[in-house]
Design a protein around this motif. Structure first.
Motif, PDB file in Angstrom:
ATOM      1  N   UNK A 664       0.836  -1.194   0.000  1.00 62.15           N
ATOM      2  CA  UNK A 664       0.000   0.000   0.000  1.00 62.15           C
ATOM      3  C   UNK A 664       0.877   1.252   0.000  1.00 62.15           C
ATOM      4  N   UNK A 665       0.476   2.205  -0.839  1.00 54.06           N
ATOM      5  CA  UNK A 665       1.137   3.499  -0.900  1.00 54.06           C
ATOM      6  C   UNK A 665       0.392   4.439   0.042  1.00 54.06           C
ATOM      7  N   UNK A 666       1.001   4.713   1.185  1.00 51.78           N
ATOM      8  CA  UNK A 666       0.326   5.512   2.206  1.00 51.78           C
ATOM      9  C   UNK A 666       0.008   6.908   1.681  1.00 51.78           C
ATOM     10  N   UNK A 667       0.941   7.511   0.955  1.00 52.06           N
ATOM     11  CA  UNK A 667       0.707   8.858   0.433  1.00 52.06           C
ATOM     12  C   UNK A 667      -0.477   8.875  -0.533  1.00 52.06           C
ATOM     13  N   UNK A 668      -0.593   7.840  -1.358  1.00 51.89           N
ATOM     14  CA  UNK A 668      -1.719   7.773  -2.296  1.00 51.89           C
ATOM     15  C   UNK A 668      -3.036   7.607  -1.557  1.00 51.89           C
ATOM     16  N   UNK A 669      -3.053   6.730  -0.572  1.00 48.50           N
ATOM     17  CA  UNK A 669      -4.292   6.482   0.166  1.00 48.50           C
ATOM     18  C   UNK A 669      -4.736   7.725   0.932  1.00 48.50           C
ATOM     19  N   UNK A 670      -3.794   8.398   1.567  1.00 49.60           N
ATOM     20  CA  UNK A 670      -4.149   9.622   2.292  1.00 49.60           C
ATOM     21  C   UNK A 670      -4.579  10.699   1.304  1.00 49.60           C
ATOM     22  N   UNK A 671      -3.918  10.753   0.152  1.00 45.09           N
ATOM     23  CA  UNK A 671      -4.292  11.729  -0.867  1.00 45.09           C
ATOM     24  C   UNK A 671      -5.703  11.503  -1.366  1.00 45.09           C
ATOM     25  N   UNK A 672      -6.065  10.242  -1.585  1.00 41.06           N
ATOM     26  CA  UNK A 672      -7.436   9.922  -2.013  1.00 41.06           C
ATOM     27  C   UNK A 672      -8.440  10.384  -0.968  1.00 41.06           C
ATOM     28  N   UNK A 673      -8.130  10.108   0.294  1.00 43.99           N
ATOM     29  CA  UNK A 673      -9.049  10.503   1.367  1.00 43.99           C
ATOM     30  C   UNK A 673      -9.217  12.023   1.417  1.00 43.99           C
ATOM     31  N   UNK A 674      -8.130  12.755   1.239  1.00 44.50           N
ATOM     32  CA  UNK A 674      -8.218  14.214   1.283  1.00 44.50           C
ATOM     33  C   UNK A 674      -8.990  14.766   0.085  1.00 44.50           C
ATOM     34  N   UNK A 675      -8.796  14.136  -1.075  1.00 47.47           N
ATOM     35  CA  UNK A 675      -9.550  14.561  -2.258  1.00 47.47           C
ATOM     36  C   UNK A 675     -11.040  14.343  -2.037  1.00 47.47           C
ATOM     37  N   UNK A 676     -11.402  13.188  -1.487  1.00 46.83           N
ATOM     38  CA  UNK A 676     -12.815  12.888  -1.247  1.00 46.83           C
ATOM     39  C   UNK A 676     -13.423  13.815  -0.202  1.00 46.83           C
ATOM     40  N   UNK A 677     -12.617  14.218   0.788  1.00 38.22           N
ATOM     41  CA  UNK A 677     -13.146  15.069   1.860  1.00 38.22           C
ATOM     42  C   UNK A 677     -13.238  16.543   1.464  1.00 38.22           C
ATOM     43  N   UNK A 678     -12.548  16.920   0.402  1.00 39.65           N
ATOM     44  CA  UNK A 678     -12.513  18.336   0.028  1.00 39.65           C
ATOM     45  C   UNK A 678     -13.801  18.734  -0.684  1.00 39.65           C
ATOM     46  N   UNK A 679     -14.247  19.925  -0.421  1.00 40.99           N
ATOM     47  CA  UNK A 679     -15.468  20.425  -1.047  1.00 40.99           C
ATOM     48  C   UNK A 679     -15.190  21.099  -2.386  1.00 40.99           C
ATOM     49  N   UNK A 680     -13.938  21.522  -2.617  1.00 43.61           N
ATOM     50  CA  UNK A 680     -13.584  22.140  -3.896  1.00 43.61           C
ATOM     51  C   UNK A 680     -12.095  21.935  -4.164  1.00 43.61           C
ATOM     52  N   UNK A 681     -11.681  22.338  -5.366  1.00 38.46           N
ATOM     53  CA  UNK A 681     -10.305  22.098  -5.784  1.00 38.46           C
ATOM     54  C   UNK A 681      -9.307  22.858  -4.925  1.00 38.46           C
ATOM     55  N   UNK A 682      -9.600  24.114  -4.620  1.00 36.36           N
ATOM     56  CA  UNK A 682      -8.676  24.932  -3.833  1.00 36.36           C
ATOM     57  C   UNK A 682      -8.437  24.323  -2.463  1.00 36.36           C
ATOM     58  N   UNK A 683      -9.481  23.795  -1.853  1.00 37.70           N
ATOM     59  CA  UNK A 683      -9.334  23.162  -0.535  1.00 37.70           C
ATOM     60  C   UNK A 683      -8.469  21.913  -0.635  1.00 37.70           C
ATOM     61  N   UNK A 684      -8.678  21.129  -1.696  1.00 36.72           N
ATOM     62  CA  UNK A 684      -7.885  19.908  -1.868  1.00 36.72           C
ATOM     63  C   UNK A 684      -6.408  20.238  -2.052  1.00 36.72           C
ATOM     64  N   UNK A 685      -6.116  21.253  -2.861  1.00 36.59           N
ATOM     65  CA  UNK A 685      -4.721  21.648  -3.081  1.00 36.59           C
ATOM     66  C   UNK A 685      -4.072  22.080  -1.775  1.00 36.59           C
ATOM     67  N   UNK A 686      -4.821  22.785  -0.958  1.00 34.14           N
ATOM     68  CA  UNK A 686      -4.285  23.260   0.314  1.00 34.14           C
ATOM     69  C   UNK A 686      -4.039  22.117   1.289  1.00 34.14           C
ATOM     70  N   UNK A 687      -4.887  21.084   1.234  1.00 34.25           N
ATOM     71  CA  UNK A 687      -4.760  19.970   2.175  1.00 34.25           C
ATOM     72  C   UNK A 687      -3.625  19.007   1.808  1.00 34.25           C
ATOM     73  N   UNK A 688      -3.370  18.823   0.518  1.00 34.63           N
ATOM     74  CA  UNK A 688      -2.404  17.817   0.083  1.00 34.63           C
ATOM     75  C   UNK A 688      -0.970  18.254   0.387  1.00 34.63           C
ATOM     76  N   UNK A 689      -0.201  17.354   0.995  1.00 29.64           N
ATOM     77  CA  UNK A 689       1.232  17.590   1.162  1.00 29.64           C
ATOM     78  C   UNK A 689       1.922  17.335  -0.178  1.00 29.64           C
TER      79      UNK A 689
END
Length: 712
Positions: A664-689
């Motif tokens: 499992x790629x931890x960064x990918x899995x966490x990234x997927x979760x953050x994308x799903x939790x974000x309400x818009x693109x700007x929020x997702x960009x801000x959340x992703x490391x």
């Protein structure tokens, strides 16, 4: 509709890379002897006599100096510490004598013009090539506008020779910064529009296993079967098309040669530190390079870039094994170039240095801080060679290259130890009462030295260090064109003095930094792999103080100890003490572009490439200034706003990456979760490391889901 299909075809993966032509590159064993064919016909006749001259001269000089030092120390008999001093002196003097002899040989080779490396003559008509050649430009988190500007300048320069059809160009990206990666793809598309498709290719490696050596070997195993030779560059390298063609022609003429290493000229220095390195490399460097090439013959070395390599020979013999044990001693070989050259020579391939070859350029670190960071990585790589030295079948000159690389760092703690023991002996003589009749005393004799002989030894040693600089200056005076390009005879002489003075002040600081590196490596600290800063960046005063306070403190301690013994000893210690005391202002001052510009405006530390830059260098500078990707760009924003870049990126990443079951790629899995939790693109960009963004950009399905947030 028809235009969209045409655009999609242009940006499909086959336009990024040519058809694969695999070539096996097996890992080599260090312990299985490989029978080569002995001395290569490309070596000079009687090369053993040349080597005998160099080593006999070094031994003779060291013997004379050792006897003089012995006479200095044995006035009242040798104490244990004085024997230590003598042993250290012999080792260190042999080291500088070896370089001196090489420089002296290089001086006579230059003035007699006996350098005819593999018949490469820049004045002869340009040969017509028959071979197919690849030019490889590896990059790792480098500014894309610089990398692609340099490659375009090289490509255009090769085109001017009329033999562009014999070359193909590869950008081999190991970039892990997601923003830089996407800008690389955008810059590649722009480059293809400028020079045309089908000859320039771009490959991004998801995992940068084994760093640069892994980058090159991955290319060999995928595409190497298509090419006769590869010209390997660094991200800061430049080569003129005329020079590239002549290198390839030399390989065609000499089928027993596996590698030809050029001597890159340092260019584009802006800070005072870079100008110092640039001037020294241009004036003194060629002497030593010509000297070592004179006796290396076909057992020369490889510096990892600005060299041409026979692809089949490299694939057959240069597959690097993993070294046993934990890092920093074990694992992937960091300083891979020395080892690759040694393995190729072990199999009988000639490895040559062409020091008189012009048209090869590179840049140097802009500050002492940046130099120390790079030097720390090189130090670890060279110390790793202790595990390669016992390998079976290596030519003795190849082993000497490995030892020289190790010695270039080991000598720093030896110099430091020499200095500290000398101070301790002086303190002992001043403050410790001798006990002449005690059998158990460690120091039964009063340490005494001959001051007159000591001065002669000191001045003799300094002469050995400084004469190569004088020889470099004399060679410069012989060429009216180069003399004028360096500001004239007087300014060039002042430049030599300035370079000698400032480099002498920096030398004690570098001695301490390298000694610390050796200590850290011995303690098991890995240097990692950070991208090199080309502009230097601006450090705060606090950062400079934190980095150089401890050399300053040691300088104060040494000054106090020397003064406690005598004022005359304090004066003798001045060159070392002053350099350490000025460590902080020296680091700040030499890192300043303003100081570099000021020195240049006075006509000092100039090189021919400063005053009359070659065409390829000027063209790269123009392209860099006009590049559309100089400012930082956020990756996902660029993809969303540039349909061509998005289409190109989606064509080369997997829609749904395949992974081994249970991995499992931890960064990918966490990234997927953050994308799903974000309400818009700007929020997702801000959340992703950055690591999570990189994983998302490598997964086409997740990236599509992320971009769909733009409509939310």
């Amino acid at each position: 509709m028809r235009e969209a299909k045409a655009a999609q075809h242009r940006l499909s993966p086959d336009r990024f890379l040519p058809p694969e032509t695999p070539l096996a590159m097996p890992k080599q064993s260090l312990w299985r002897k490989i029978e080569g064919s002995g001395e290569r016909p490309t070596s000079p006749r009687h090369v053993f006599l040349r080597r005998a001259f160099v080593f006999v001269s070094t031994i003779a000089m060291t013997t004379v100096a050792a006897n003089e030092m012995y006479q200095v120390l044995q006035v009242a008999g040798l104490t244990i510490l004085e024997m230590v001093i003598l042993a250290l002196f012999i080792m260190l003097f042999a080291w500088i004598a070896f370089s001196f002899v090489s420089a002296l040989v290089g001086f006579f080779a230059t003035i007699t013009r006996c350098d005819r490396s593999l018949g490469i003559d820049p004045a002869s008509p340009l040969p017509v090539l028959k071979s197919r050649n690849a030019l490889l430009l590896p990059t790792y988190n480098e500014p894309p506008h610089r990398v692609f500007s340099r490659l375009q300048a090289i490509c255009e320069s090769v085109a001017e020779t009329g033999q562009l059809e014999k070359f193909e160009f590869f950008i081999l990206s190991d970039t892990t910064d997601p923003d830089i990666w996407i800008v690389e793809e955008a810059a590649y598309l722009s480059l293809v529009q400028e020079v045309g498709a089908g000859r320039i290719f771009y490959r991004h490696r998801k995992r940068n296993t084994a760093r640069k050596s892994g980058n090159i070997s991955e290319w060999v195993t995928r595409f190497g079967g298509r090419y006769d030779h590869m010209i390997v560059l660094d991200a800061d390298s430049l080569m003129a098309g005329d020079s590239i063609v002549r290198l390839a022609a030399a390989m065609e003429r000499h089928p027993n040669v596996g590698l030809i290493q050029t001597l890159p000229v340092l260019v584009n220095g802006r800070t005072l530190f870079a100008r110092l390195q640039q001037f020294a490399g241009r004036i003194y460097g060629p002497l030593i390079a010509r000297g070592v090439a004179w006796w290396h013959g076909s057992e020369s070395n490889y510096w990892g870039h600005n060299a041409i390599i026979r692809v089949k020979a490299f694939a057959d013999q240069a597959g690097l094994p993993l070294l046993g044990g934990p890092r920093p001693f074990g694992g992937h070989i960091l300083s891979h170039d020395f080892v690759e050259a040694a393995l190729m020579r072990r199999a009988g391939w000639g490895v040559h240095l062409a020091p008189g070859f012009m048209g090869s350029f590179e840049e140097c670190p802009p500050s002492l801080t940046d130099y120390a960071v790079r030097d720390r990585r090189w130090c670890q790589g060279n110390i790793q060679h202790l595990g390669v030295l016992p390998a079976r079948g290596l030519h003795w000159v190849s082993r000497l290259h490995l030892l020289t690389g190790i010695g270039s760092y080991i000598t720093s703690p030896l110099w430091l130890l020499f200095l500290l023991v000398g101070i301790f002996i002086s303190l002992q003589a001043q403050f410790i009462r001798p006990e002449y009749f005690s059998e158990r005393s460690l120091f039964p004799q009063w340490p005494a030295q001959d001051p007159v002989r000591a001065r002669w030894v000191f001045f003799g040693t300094m002469a050995i260090l400084l004469i190569p600089k004088v020889l470099g200056y004399l060679v410069l005076l012989r060429s009216p064109l180069e003399r004028r390009s360096c500001g004239g005879a007087l300014r060039a002489f002042v430049s030599v003095m300035v370079e000698t003075l400032i480099s002498g002040l920096i030398a004690p600081v570098m001695m301490l930094l390298q000694s610390r590196s050796i200590l850290e490596i011995a303690m098991g600290r890995d240097s990692g792999w950070q991208p090199q800063r080309r502009d230097g960046g601006k450090l705060s005063v606090r950062e400079y103080v934190r980095a150089y306070l401890w050399p300053t403190g040691l300088g104060l301690l040494l000054a106090a100890c020397a003064y406690a013994v005598s004022f005359s000893l304090f004066l003798w210690m001045t060159p070392v003490v002053v350099g350490l005391l000025l460590a902080i202002p020296l680091a700040v001052w030499t890192a300043s572009p303003r100081a570099g510009a000021c020195v240049g405006s006075l006509g000092l530390l100039l090189t021919p490439e400063d005053t009359k830059p070659p065409k390829v260098l000027r063209r790269a500078g123009v392209l860099e200034l006009s590049s559309g990707y100089r400012a930082p760009v956020e990756a996902i924003t660029l993809l969303r706003t540039d349909a061509a870049v998005l289409m190109a990126h989606m064509a080369v990443v997997s829609e749904n990456p395949v992974r081994p079951r249970g991995e499992y790629d931890v960064d990918r899995l966490v990234g997927i979760a953050k994308v799903e939790d974000s309400s818009n693109l700007e929020e997702a960009i801000e959340l992703l490391t950055p690591r999570e963004k990189y994983a998302v950009l490598n997964d086409g399905m997740v990236l599509k889901a992320l971009l769909s947030k733009a409509c939310s």
